[in-house]
Design a protein around this motif. Sequence first.
Motif, PDB file in Angstrom:
ATOM      1  N   HIS A  81      -5.444   6.302  -4.526  1.00  0.00           N
ATOM      2  CA  HIS A  81      -6.857   6.563  -4.245  1.00  0.00           C
ATOM      3  C   HIS A  81      -7.729   6.636  -5.499  1.00  0.00           C
ATOM      4  O   HIS A  81      -7.343   7.246  -6.498  1.00  0.00           O
ATOM      5  CB  HIS A  81      -7.010   7.920  -3.547  1.00  0.00           C
ATOM      6  CG  HIS A  81      -6.420   7.973  -2.183  1.00  0.00           C
ATOM      7  ND1 HIS A  81      -7.014   7.385  -1.094  1.00  0.00           N
ATOM      8  CD2 HIS A  81      -5.279   8.550  -1.716  1.00  0.00           C
ATOM      9  CE1 HIS A  81      -6.276   7.600  -0.022  1.00  0.00           C
ATOM     10  NE2 HIS A  81      -5.217   8.311  -0.366  1.00  0.00           N
ATOM     11  N   HIS A 139      -6.662   0.134   6.395  1.00  0.00           N
ATOM     12  CA  HIS A 139      -6.644   0.703   7.765  1.00  0.00           C
ATOM     13  C   HIS A 139      -7.975   0.495   8.500  1.00  0.00           C
ATOM     14  O   HIS A 139      -8.739   1.436   8.735  1.00  0.00           O
ATOM     15  CB  HIS A 139      -6.254   2.179   7.760  1.00  0.00           C
ATOM     16  CG  HIS A 139      -6.792   3.005   6.626  1.00  0.00           C
ATOM     17  ND1 HIS A 139      -8.118   3.242   6.454  1.00  0.00           N
ATOM     18  CD2 HIS A 139      -6.168   3.668   5.620  1.00  0.00           C
ATOM     19  CE1 HIS A 139      -8.292   4.012   5.395  1.00  0.00           C
ATOM     20  NE2 HIS A 139      -7.124   4.275   4.864  1.00  0.00           N
ATOM     21  N   HIS A 167     -12.814   6.854   4.171  1.00  0.00           N
ATOM     22  CA  HIS A 167     -12.128   8.095   4.576  1.00  0.00           C
ATOM     23  C   HIS A 167     -13.130   9.205   4.890  1.00  0.00           C
ATOM     24  O   HIS A 167     -12.762  10.203   5.501  1.00  0.00           O
ATOM     25  CB  HIS A 167     -11.216   8.611   3.469  1.00  0.00           C
ATOM     26  CG  HIS A 167     -10.149   7.642   3.026  1.00  0.00           C
ATOM     27  ND1 HIS A 167     -10.218   6.944   1.841  1.00  0.00           N
ATOM     28  CD2 HIS A 167      -8.996   7.278   3.616  1.00  0.00           C
ATOM     29  CE1 HIS A 167      -9.132   6.188   1.722  1.00  0.00           C
ATOM     30  NE2 HIS A 167      -8.382   6.364   2.782  1.00  0.00           N
ATOM     31  N   HIS A 220       0.855  -1.203   0.000  1.00  0.00           N
ATOM     32  CA  HIS A 220       0.000   0.000   0.000  1.00  0.00           C
ATOM     33  C   HIS A 220       0.888   1.250   0.000  1.00  0.00           C
ATOM     34  O   HIS A 220       1.305   1.712   1.058  1.00  0.00           O
ATOM     35  CB  HIS A 220      -0.892  -0.065   1.248  1.00  0.00           C
ATOM     36  CG  HIS A 220      -1.902   1.027   1.381  1.00  0.00           C
ATOM     37  ND1 HIS A 220      -2.949   0.951   2.285  1.00  0.00           N
ATOM     38  CD2 HIS A 220      -2.058   2.221   0.768  1.00  0.00           C
ATOM     39  CE1 HIS A 220      -3.687   2.036   2.218  1.00  0.00           C
ATOM     40  NE2 HIS A 220      -3.158   2.847   1.309  1.00  0.00           N
ATOM     41  N   ASP A 276       1.362   2.420   3.787  1.00  0.00           N
ATOM     42  CA  ASP A 276       0.533   3.556   3.355  1.00  0.00           C
ATOM     43  C   ASP A 276       1.431   4.773   3.071  1.00  0.00           C
ATOM     44  O   ASP A 276       1.070   5.918   3.391  1.00  0.00           O
ATOM     45  CB  ASP A 276      -0.504   3.896   4.440  1.00  0.00           C
ATOM     46  CG  ASP A 276      -1.786   4.471   3.883  1.00  0.00           C
ATOM     47  OD1 ASP A 276      -1.786   4.885   2.709  1.00  0.00           O
ATOM     48  OD2 ASP A 276      -2.782   4.525   4.627  1.00  0.00           O
ATOM     49  N   GLU A 301      -7.021   1.974  -4.049  1.00  0.00           N
ATOM     50  CA  GLU A 301      -7.669   2.139  -2.742  1.00  0.00           C
ATOM     51  C   GLU A 301      -8.977   2.885  -2.998  1.00  0.00           C
ATOM     52  O   GLU A 301      -8.991   4.096  -3.215  1.00  0.00           O
ATOM     53  CB  GLU A 301      -6.766   2.925  -1.776  1.00  0.00           C
ATOM     54  CG  GLU A 301      -7.383   3.041  -0.387  1.00  0.00           C
ATOM     55  CD  GLU A 301      -6.496   3.769   0.631  1.00  0.00           C
ATOM     56  OE1 GLU A 301      -5.572   4.500   0.212  1.00  0.00           O
ATOM     57  OE2 GLU A 301      -6.748   3.619   1.836  1.00  0.00           O
ATOM     58  N   SER A 334     -11.628   1.307   1.480  1.00  0.00           N
ATOM     59  CA  SER A 334     -11.257   2.126   2.628  1.00  0.00           C
ATOM     60  C   SER A 334     -12.325   3.182   2.840  1.00  0.00           C
ATOM     61  O   SER A 334     -12.845   3.729   1.872  1.00  0.00           O
ATOM     62  CB  SER A 334      -9.929   2.838   2.375  1.00  0.00           C
ATOM     63  OG  SER A 334      -8.856   1.930   2.307  1.00  0.00           O
TER      64      SER A 334
HETATM   65 ZN   LIG Z   1      -6.519   5.339   3.137  1.00  0.00          ZN
END
Ligand SMILES: [Zn+2]
Length: 267
Positions: free
Chosen positions: A40, A156, A110, A7, A225, A82, A108
């Motif tokens: 992303h 995460h 966010h 990641h 990350d 992601e 994920s």
């Molecule tokens: Zn993230």
Amino acid sequence: MGLGDCHVHTSLCNHATGAMETFVQKAVERGLSEICFLDHLTLAKEGASLSMSPGEVGLYFHAVKRLAARWHGKIEVKAGLEVDFAQGGMDIERRVVDTYAFDIIACSVHFLNGFNIVSKRTQKDNPYKDPRNMARDYLASLDSMLDNPFFDMVGHLDVVKKFSGVGEEGLEQEWEAVIRRLARLGLAVEVNTSGFFHAAKEQYPSRRLLKLCREAGVEAVLSSDAHSPGEVGREFARARAVLAEAGYTRLVSHTRRRKEVVSLEAP
Ligand SMILES: [Zn+2]
Ligand SMILES: [Zn+2]
């Protein structure tokens, strides 16, 4: 096959720095046997400036593939995304995911109702008075994302604790249900070392949640990350110890969306 960092980001998301090739170089220097770009893809307008656009995904994918060819024999370079939850936009995300031969797709959370839960800058606008309500909404969003059958891993897992420090209290049953669902769906959990450097001061997920994942049969991957090349592979020795303590003896690695087992030992 040895350890990999599954990641890392690129400057396409507008909040990471460094050339993609420097990330790869760093991974080689750290003795990793693979690195996976997992940049992303966020469709919601509040996150659009923090993500590549769907139209940029082709450019990104081919840039990763060029690096994979150039570094062949020295390190395996993989391509992933992601993906954020997008109310009403999951079909577009699915089309993007299916267009390219990605190695891994992560889901994920966010954003919660337009509020960025992971950015320091937005914390002053936090609409949640009680962090437990935020954690509850977070779990509900994660659960909705899992209705979409195109994910290989969760990013995460308990990032909702990032600034509040609160993620699990009073929500034990909800967490257990989500973890059982991950196991049923065959999704992996990442041990994400960025948390060591955040206010949370520990990896995502917590030791307790990681142990529940292991007991439920959820496979694990290891990730930094990284948003800059110097962060690649950060604190992996510490994360390996946390994994071992939770009872993990192996990790998995994804290639073209298929899992294979990797030793948890150092390369
Ligand atoms: Zn993230
Ligand atoms: Zn990330």
